[in-house]
Write a protein that holds these residues in place. Sequence first.
Motif, short mmCIF file in Angstrom:
data_model
loop_
_atom_site.label_atom_id
_atom_site.label_comp_id
_atom_site.label_asym_id
_atom_site.label_seq_id
_atom_site.Cartn_x
_atom_site.Cartn_y
_atom_site.Cartn_z
N THR A 159 44.15 73.20 -70.70
CA THR A 159 44.40 72.67 -72.15
C THR A 159 45.06 73.73 -72.84
OG1 THR A 159 42.46 74.03 -72.99
CG2 THR A 159 41.90 71.87 -71.92
N THR A 160 45.37 73.61 -74.37
CA THR A 160 45.90 74.48 -75.30
C THR A 160 44.80 75.11 -76.11
OG1 THR A 160 46.64 72.76 -76.54
CG2 THR A 160 48.26 73.26 -74.89
N TRP A 161 43.55 74.75 -75.73
CA TRP A 161 42.34 75.04 -76.53
C TRP A 161 41.95 76.56 -76.06
CZ3 TRP A 161 38.94 70.69 -74.39
CH2 TRP A 161 39.79 69.33 -74.72
N THR A 162 41.81 77.17 -77.10
CA THR A 162 40.75 78.72 -76.77
C THR A 162 39.35 78.36 -76.94
OG1 THR A 162 41.20 79.29 -79.12
CG2 THR A 162 42.85 79.91 -77.67
N TRP A 163 38.61 78.98 -76.27
CA TRP A 163 37.17 78.93 -76.64
C TRP A 163 36.58 79.33 -77.90
CZ3 TRP A 163 34.53 76.52 -72.71
CH2 TRP A 163 34.99 76.62 -71.48
N SER A 164 37.27 80.14 -78.62
CA SER A 164 36.82 80.55 -79.75
C SER A 164 36.88 79.52 -80.82
CB SER A 164 37.55 81.90 -80.33
OG SER A 164 38.93 81.74 -80.12
N GLU A 165 37.87 78.43 -80.63
CA GLU A 165 38.00 77.47 -81.78
C GLU A 165 36.96 76.18 -81.47
OE1 GLU A 165 41.88 75.88 -81.66
OE2 GLU A 165 42.18 76.24 -79.57
N LEU A 166 36.16 76.12 -80.22
CA LEU A 166 35.64 75.27 -79.84
C LEU A 166 33.92 75.36 -80.49
CD1 LEU A 166 37.10 74.61 -76.63
CD2 LEU A 166 37.19 72.91 -78.28
N THR A 167 33.09 74.36 -80.54
CA THR A 167 31.95 74.55 -80.69
C THR A 167 31.24 73.92 -79.23
OG1 THR A 167 31.72 72.00 -81.33
CG2 THR A 167 31.70 73.78 -83.32
N LYS A 168 31.72 73.08 -78.55
CA LYS A 168 31.37 72.89 -77.25
C LYS A 168 32.05 71.88 -76.50
CE LYS A 168 28.45 68.71 -78.25
NZ LYS A 168 27.10 68.18 -78.39
N ILE A 169 32.27 71.77 -75.40
CA ILE A 169 33.26 70.61 -74.60
C ILE A 169 32.01 69.72 -73.86
CG2 ILE A 169 34.54 70.59 -72.28
CD1 ILE A 169 35.73 73.33 -73.23
N GLY A 170 32.54 68.65 -73.99
CA GLY A 170 31.97 67.76 -73.11
C GLY A 170 32.78 67.25 -71.93
N ILE A 171 32.09 67.10 -70.65
CA ILE A 171 33.13 66.61 -69.31
C ILE A 171 32.01 65.65 -68.77
CG2 ILE A 171 33.63 67.43 -67.11
CD1 ILE A 171 33.56 70.41 -68.03
N VAL A 172 33.06 64.54 -68.42
CA VAL A 172 32.21 63.27 -67.37
C VAL A 172 33.00 63.26 -66.26
CG1 VAL A 172 31.39 62.19 -69.80
CG2 VAL A 172 33.66 61.63 -68.68
N VAL A 173 32.21 62.98 -65.42
CA VAL A 173 32.83 63.00 -63.99
C VAL A 173 32.14 61.49 -63.59
CG1 VAL A 173 32.96 63.69 -61.46
CG2 VAL A 173 32.84 65.37 -63.36
N THR A 174 33.32 60.52 -63.22
CA THR A 174 32.99 59.19 -63.07
C THR A 174 33.27 58.87 -61.54
OG1 THR A 174 35.07 58.28 -63.49
CG2 THR A 174 33.66 58.63 -65.24
N ASN A 175 32.61 57.78 -60.90
CA ASN A 175 32.72 57.36 -60.04
C ASN A 175 33.06 55.66 -60.00
OD1 ASN A 175 32.79 56.27 -57.21
ND2 ASN A 175 30.60 56.75 -56.97
N GLY A 176 34.40 55.29 -59.99
CA GLY A 176 34.62 54.00 -60.33
C GLY A 176 34.77 52.96 -58.93
N ALA A 177 34.01 53.69 -57.85
CA ALA A 177 34.14 52.65 -56.71
C ALA A 177 33.10 51.71 -56.93
CB ALA A 177 33.93 53.63 -55.60
N VAL A 178 33.24 50.56 -56.26
CA VAL A 178 32.34 49.44 -56.53
C VAL A 178 30.96 49.73 -55.49
CG1 VAL A 178 31.89 47.04 -55.98
CG2 VAL A 178 33.91 47.64 -56.90
N ASN A 179 31.28 50.16 -54.14
CA ASN A 179 30.16 50.38 -53.25
C ASN A 179 30.13 51.65 -52.69
OD1 ASN A 179 32.44 50.17 -51.43
ND2 ASN A 179 31.70 47.91 -51.02
N GLU A 180 30.54 52.71 -52.86
CA GLU A 180 30.78 54.37 -52.35
C GLU A 180 30.05 55.24 -53.49
OE1 GLU A 180 34.12 55.11 -49.50
OE2 GLU A 180 35.07 53.91 -51.10
N GLY A 181 29.36 55.99 -52.73
CA GLY A 181 28.91 57.18 -53.58
C GLY A 181 29.81 58.05 -53.19
N ALA A 182 30.07 59.08 -54.24
CA ALA A 182 30.83 60.04 -54.26
C ALA A 182 30.37 61.61 -54.38
CB ALA A 182 31.87 59.90 -55.56
N GLY A 183 31.03 62.52 -53.84
CA GLY A 183 30.71 63.99 -54.13
C GLY A 183 31.96 64.60 -54.77
N TYR A 184 31.63 65.75 -55.37
CA TYR A 184 32.68 66.54 -56.02
C TYR A 184 32.32 67.87 -56.40
CZ TYR A 184 29.92 65.72 -60.12
OH TYR A 184 29.03 65.46 -60.97
#
Length: 280
Positions: A159-184
Amino acid sequence: AIFFQEKYGPDFWPGVWDIIVANPNITMVDAMSERLGGATAFQRAYIESQLWHFASGPQNSAPDYGFDEREAYPDPTINYYFYGADSLSVSPASPDSLQPFSANYFDVQPSAFSGYVAVGLANITIPKVGLGIIGYFNDGTTESAILYAKGGRPVKYQTTWTWSELTKIGIVVTNGAVNEGAGYKVFARSEDPQIVQLLPNFPNPFYPETSIRFSLPKPSKVTLKVYDITGRLVQTLRNARFPAGYYKVPFNGSQLASGVYFYRLITNEGAFVKKMTLIK
């Protein structure tokens, strides 16, 4: 369902049902993918839908992002909170812990961080894992990014963001597969520029606007120009002196024809070129 209607308009779902009527054996996911323009487009939409859910409810709503009635929706269920660490690096307990069509939500507090934010995924076990990022800034605005881990390859978003200009960050990790579990494995950390880099524009392909990003380890004169495929100059975006840091420069192609364009960065340390694709 509400996400797809609000994002793509009231004709989205009738269009999906028209596809199903014409091909009764098609799955709902395939029909939605066809409506959106392909499987990759569906995966990106699924990641964005999860970001909209993250940015809902009294705690996470922002005035410039997400559902029309986001403030009236419930707060999301956060899977992991992080406070005051030097870096975030987490692997779920089992290699297939992210179930089909699900997501994990991360709330990252910037209190003990400094420098520029980098977020990414590694150790991805299936191809259809995605990453969504939303930064909440001190002035009440947000910025977001969506990355699709093509082929299960690791991804990182500088990113071009500095931590000092943020109140927080949200992260989502998605699994778009129909029938498989995922690790990451997901990480969020500080990365200050060490070399001059012309980073990939984001998004790409794009329409009408994309962002061209670059890094400078020390102050430098910067010239940033866009050319068409014949080498004709389209626009000079920047011609000035910049301090050290990461930068993001918007480019609007609404008045241009679809096709491949090149952007060229010239600094005190040399010239750098990358290409981008405009699709109307």
